[in-house]
Write a protein that holds these residues in place. Structure first.
Motif, mmCIF file in Angstrom:
data_model
loop_
_atom_site.group_PDB
_atom_site.id
_atom_site.type_symbol
_atom_site.label_atom_id
_atom_site.label_comp_id
_atom_site.label_asym_id
_atom_site.label_seq_id
_atom_site.Cartn_x
_atom_site.Cartn_y
_atom_site.Cartn_z
ATOM 1 N N MET A 87 0.834 -1.179 0.000
ATOM 2 C CA MET A 87 0.000 0.000 0.000
ATOM 3 C C MET A 87 0.880 1.245 0.000
ATOM 4 S SD MET A 87 -2.980 0.897 2.655
ATOM 5 C CE MET A 87 -2.697 2.387 3.555
ATOM 6 N N ALA A 88 0.611 2.158 -0.899
ATOM 7 C CA ALA A 88 1.423 3.363 -1.017
ATOM 8 C C ALA A 88 1.061 4.350 0.085
ATOM 9 C CB ALA A 88 1.208 4.014 -2.373
ATOM 10 N N PRO A 89 2.070 5.001 0.671
ATOM 11 C CA PRO A 89 1.815 6.007 1.703
ATOM 12 C C PRO A 89 1.095 7.204 1.103
ATOM 13 C CG PRO A 89 4.119 5.357 1.661
ATOM 14 C CD PRO A 89 3.470 4.752 0.470
ATOM 15 N N PRO A 90 0.229 7.880 1.868
ATOM 16 C CA PRO A 90 -0.490 9.035 1.338
ATOM 17 C C PRO A 90 0.429 10.226 1.155
ATOM 18 C CG PRO A 90 -0.960 8.745 3.661
ATOM 19 C CD PRO A 90 -0.124 7.569 3.235
ATOM 20 N N MET A 91 0.151 11.008 0.124
ATOM 21 C CA MET A 91 0.893 12.240 -0.110
ATOM 22 C C MET A 91 -0.112 13.362 -0.290
ATOM 23 S SD MET A 91 4.136 11.505 -2.534
ATOM 24 C CE MET A 91 3.225 11.016 -3.946
ATOM 25 N N THR A 92 0.305 14.557 0.023
ATOM 26 C CA THR A 92 -0.533 15.724 -0.157
ATOM 27 C C THR A 92 -0.153 16.372 -1.471
ATOM 28 O OG1 THR A 92 -0.473 16.032 2.224
ATOM 29 C CG2 THR A 92 -1.243 17.880 0.912
ATOM 30 N N ARG A 93 -1.123 16.693 -2.310
ATOM 31 C CA ARG A 93 -0.841 17.316 -3.595
ATOM 32 C C ARG A 93 -1.736 18.537 -3.752
ATOM 33 N NH1 ARG A 93 2.276 16.231 -7.095
ATOM 34 N NH2 ARG A 93 2.521 14.063 -6.563
ATOM 35 N N ARG A 94 -1.157 19.619 -4.194
ATOM 36 C CA ARG A 94 -1.921 20.830 -4.472
ATOM 37 C C ARG A 94 -1.690 21.209 -5.925
ATOM 38 N NH1 ARG A 94 0.168 21.837 0.709
ATOM 39 N NH2 ARG A 94 -1.465 21.949 2.243
ATOM 40 N N HIS A 95 -2.709 21.736 -6.552
ATOM 41 C CA HIS A 95 -2.646 22.125 -7.958
ATOM 42 C C HIS A 95 -2.016 23.503 -8.104
ATOM 43 C CE1 HIS A 95 -3.765 22.655 -12.097
ATOM 44 N NE2 HIS A 95 -4.460 23.725 -11.797
ATOM 45 N N GLN A 96 -1.208 23.674 -9.112
ATOM 46 C CA GLN A 96 -0.606 24.968 -9.425
ATOM 47 C C GLN A 96 -1.425 25.621 -10.531
ATOM 48 O OE1 GLN A 96 1.808 26.579 -8.052
ATOM 49 N NE2 GLN A 96 2.251 28.159 -9.518
ATOM 50 N N PRO A 97 -1.947 26.831 -10.334
ATOM 51 C CA PRO A 97 -2.733 27.481 -11.370
ATOM 52 C C PRO A 97 -1.978 27.528 -12.694
ATOM 53 C CG PRO A 97 -2.849 28.747 -9.344
ATOM 54 C CD PRO A 97 -1.824 27.660 -9.134
ATOM 55 N N GLY A 98 -2.715 27.293 -13.779
ATOM 56 C CA GLY A 98 -2.119 27.366 -15.100
ATOM 57 C C GLY A 98 -1.522 26.066 -15.580
ATOM 58 N N THR A 99 -1.582 25.009 -14.803
ATOM 59 C CA THR A 99 -1.052 23.732 -15.246
ATOM 60 C C THR A 99 -2.197 22.762 -15.462
ATOM 61 O OG1 THR A 99 -0.773 22.917 -13.004
ATOM 62 C CG2 THR A 99 1.110 24.047 -13.988
ATOM 63 N N ALA A 157 6.221 13.142 -7.281
ATOM 64 C CA ALA A 157 7.099 12.227 -6.556
ATOM 65 C C ALA A 157 6.596 10.795 -6.660
ATOM 66 C CB ALA A 157 7.189 12.631 -5.085
ATOM 67 N N ASP A 158 7.519 9.870 -6.541
ATOM 68 C CA ASP A 158 7.217 8.451 -6.408
ATOM 69 C C ASP A 158 7.671 8.026 -5.021
ATOM 70 O OD1 ASP A 158 6.314 8.211 -9.021
ATOM 71 O OD2 ASP A 158 8.280 7.654 -9.805
ATOM 72 N N VAL A 159 6.852 7.231 -4.353
ATOM 73 C CA VAL A 159 7.214 6.666 -3.056
ATOM 74 C C VAL A 159 7.041 5.165 -3.189
ATOM 75 C CG1 VAL A 159 6.695 6.577 -0.589
ATOM 76 C CG2 VAL A 159 6.390 8.718 -1.838
ATOM 77 N N TYR A 160 8.107 4.434 -2.931
ATOM 78 C CA TYR A 160 8.014 2.981 -3.012
ATOM 79 C C TYR A 160 8.853 2.363 -1.915
ATOM 80 C CZ TYR A 160 12.441 3.417 -5.623
ATOM 81 O OH TYR A 160 13.718 3.724 -6.017
ATOM 82 N N GLU A 161 8.622 1.078 -1.698
ATOM 83 C CA GLU A 161 9.394 0.397 -0.668
ATOM 84 C C GLU A 161 10.110 -0.793 -1.271
ATOM 85 O OE1 GLU A 161 5.363 -0.329 1.526
ATOM 86 O OE2 GLU A 161 6.785 -1.818 2.232
ATOM 87 N N THR A 162 11.312 -1.008 -0.733
ATOM 88 C CA THR A 162 12.088 -2.187 -1.072
ATOM 89 C C THR A 162 12.086 -3.076 0.158
ATOM 90 O OG1 THR A 162 14.187 -1.224 -0.317
ATOM 91 C CG2 THR A 162 13.546 -0.797 -2.605
#
Length: 150
Positions: free
Chosen positions: A1-13, A50-55
């Motif tokens: 299960m991937a850890p949660p990340m916070t993402r915010r949108h940048q205007p104009g993208t 970003a990518d978050v993964y576990e080994t």
């Protein structure tokens, strides 16, 4: 299960293949929420891709930060939350923008690591615009036998 990340949108993208009309509504809603709860016009930081993964022995976070110097990035680990922050300043002396898609300003990436970690073994490197943070998993066993007292 991937850890949660916070993402915010940048205007104009672009918003992951969504139409431009939806992106405009998204921007307007963000502005309303920021005005209502954001605190006196302070701009919210943007979140780098970003990518978050576990080994088998570590959690690895790879964040895209093109053009960022390592002294402009701060990395903190508190309990099991990794926080990457920094600021990309706009270069001066440019003419009139015809198109502007590169992000500037304050950025922040937060991710919660799901398992036990070894905070003393954390390593970070910045190469070719990608910040890689390796957080080793804890090698100590958390299981122990509990004796029943009389």
């Amino acid at each position: 299960m991937a850890p949660p990340m916070t993402r915010r949108h940048q205007p104009g993208t672009a918003l992951s293949g969504r139409s431009g009309e939806f992106a405009d509504v998204y921007d307007q809603m963000g502005e309303l929420l920021n005005a209502a709860f954001g605190g006196l016009g302070e701009e919210l930081p943007w979140v780098p891709l970003a990518d978050v993964y576990e080994t088998k022995d570590a959690y690895v976070i790879e964040a895209e930060l093109p053009g960022v110097r390592k002294d402009a990035v701060d990395i903190e680990l508190e309990d099991r939350e990794l926080v990457i922050t920094g600021d990309i300043v706009e270069r001066e002396g440019r003419g009139l923008f015809r198109r502007r898609e590169r992000r500037t300003g304050r950025f922040e990436l937060r991710t919660h690591l799901p398992g036990e970690i070894d905070p003393d073994g954390v390593q970070a490197s910045l190469s070719e615009g990608v910040l890689t943070v390796r957080v080793p998993r804890s090698t100590t066993e958390r299981q122990r036998r509990i004796e029943i007292s009389d």
